[in-house]
Design a protein around this motif. Structure first.
Motif, PDB file in Angstrom:
ATOM      1  N   MET A   1       0.850  -1.174   0.000  1.00  0.00           N
ATOM      2  CA  MET A   1       0.000   0.000   0.000  1.00  0.00           C
ATOM      3  C   MET A   1       0.893   1.234   0.000  1.00  0.00           C
ATOM      4  O   MET A   1       1.865   1.307   0.728  1.00  0.00           O
ATOM      5  CB  MET A   1      -0.902  -0.031   1.227  1.00  0.00           C
ATOM      6  N   SER A   2       0.547   2.195  -0.822  1.00  0.00           N
ATOM      7  CA  SER A   2       1.379   3.390  -0.938  1.00  0.00           C
ATOM      8  C   SER A   2       1.237   4.288   0.297  1.00  0.00           C
ATOM      9  O   SER A   2       0.249   4.222   1.028  1.00  0.00           O
ATOM     10  CB  SER A   2       0.990   4.186  -2.186  1.00  0.00           C
ATOM     11  N   VAL A   3       2.217   5.133   0.492  1.00  0.00           N
ATOM     12  CA  VAL A   3       2.192   6.106   1.580  1.00  0.00           C
ATOM     13  C   VAL A   3       0.994   7.029   1.397  1.00  0.00           C
ATOM     14  O   VAL A   3       0.319   7.404   2.366  1.00  0.00           O
ATOM     15  CB  VAL A   3       3.525   6.905   1.634  1.00  0.00           C
ATOM     16  N   PHE A   4       0.690   7.377   0.143  1.00  0.00           N
ATOM     17  CA  PHE A   4      -0.457   8.243  -0.138  1.00  0.00           C
ATOM     18  C   PHE A   4      -1.748   7.609   0.367  1.00  0.00           C
ATOM     19  O   PHE A   4      -2.541   8.246   1.061  1.00  0.00           O
ATOM     20  CB  PHE A   4      -0.556   8.541  -1.640  1.00  0.00           C
ATOM     21  N   GLN A   6      -2.132   5.274   2.616  1.00  0.00           N
ATOM     22  CA  GLN A   6      -2.086   5.211   4.082  1.00  0.00           C
ATOM     23  C   GLN A   6      -2.424   6.566   4.700  1.00  0.00           C
ATOM     24  O   GLN A   6      -3.065   6.628   5.743  1.00  0.00           O
ATOM     25  CB  GLN A   6      -0.718   4.735   4.552  1.00  0.00           C
ATOM     26  N   ARG A  22      -7.106  -2.748  -2.042  1.00  0.00           N
ATOM     27  CA  ARG A  22      -6.586  -2.800  -3.411  1.00  0.00           C
ATOM     28  C   ARG A  22      -7.677  -3.278  -4.352  1.00  0.00           C
ATOM     29  O   ARG A  22      -8.428  -4.196  -4.025  1.00  0.00           O
ATOM     30  CB  ARG A  22      -5.404  -3.755  -3.517  1.00  0.00           C
ATOM     31  N   HIS A  27      -6.795   1.605  -5.519  1.00  0.00           N
ATOM     32  CA  HIS A  27      -7.399   1.325  -4.222  1.00  0.00           C
ATOM     33  C   HIS A  27      -8.802   1.907  -4.173  1.00  0.00           C
ATOM     34  O   HIS A  27      -9.075   2.951  -4.760  1.00  0.00           O
ATOM     35  CB  HIS A  27      -6.571   1.943  -3.086  1.00  0.00           C
ATOM     36  N   LYS A  41      -3.050   5.804  -9.344  1.00  0.00           N
ATOM     37  CA  LYS A  41      -1.745   6.469  -9.483  1.00  0.00           C
ATOM     38  C   LYS A  41      -1.573   7.595  -8.463  1.00  0.00           C
ATOM     39  O   LYS A  41      -1.198   8.716  -8.787  1.00  0.00           O
ATOM     40  CB  LYS A  41      -1.570   7.005 -10.909  1.00  0.00           C
ATOM     41  N   ASP A  42      -1.881   7.275  -7.203  1.00  0.00           N
ATOM     42  CA  ASP A  42      -1.775   8.224  -6.089  1.00  0.00           C
ATOM     43  C   ASP A  42      -2.546   9.520  -6.325  1.00  0.00           C
ATOM     44  O   ASP A  42      -2.139  10.599  -5.883  1.00  0.00           O
ATOM     45  CB  ASP A  42      -0.319   8.506  -5.743  1.00  0.00           C
TER      46      ASP A  42
END
Length: 124
Positions: A1-4, A6, A22, A27, A41-42
């Motif tokens: 999972m990306s920092v974004f 989270q 996901r 997500h 893409k965040d």
């Protein structure tokens, strides 16, 4: 999972608890069992409908689109305003708009998964 992804838990802390999962290379973001946003893409896109479109239109926030059979297909999710990431009250306001759109969509809420320990207790 990306920092974004989270970081969205903190962003929407004044809305209440959110869940992220996901899906389709990105997500989904759920609140109270309803999908209120998606991340690709965040980039955050919030659930919208005819009842909330004016809020997005006023800020010129485009819909999330994907390509199918060579044609761009818009979805009912619109780009989130940048201010949402700087102001928790603003995030809660936009989160409520997205949640209300999800409620109006008529889609049933996501069923809650039973905890494994609870499932084991039932089978014993």
């Amino acid at each position: 999972m990306s920092v974004f992804v989270q970081s969205l838990h903190e962003t929407f802390e004044r809305l209440g608890r959110i869940e992220t999962r996901r899906m389709f290379g990105g997500h989904g973001v759920w609140h109270e069992g309803r999908m209120i946003a998606l991340v690709a893409k965040d980039t955050l896109y919030l659930k919208s409908d005819a009842g909330s479109a004016a809020h997005f239109d006023a800020l010129n926030l485009p819909p999330f689109t994907y390509v199918r059979a060579g044609k761009e297909m818009p979805m009912s999710y619109r780009l989130a305003p940048a201010d949402l990431f700087e102001d928790r009250e603003e995030a809660a306001r936009w989160g409520r708009l997205a949640y209300e759109a999800a409620l109006r969509s008529g889609q049933p809420p996501k069923p809650k998964k039973a905890r494994k320990t609870a499932a084991k207790a039932v089978t014993r």
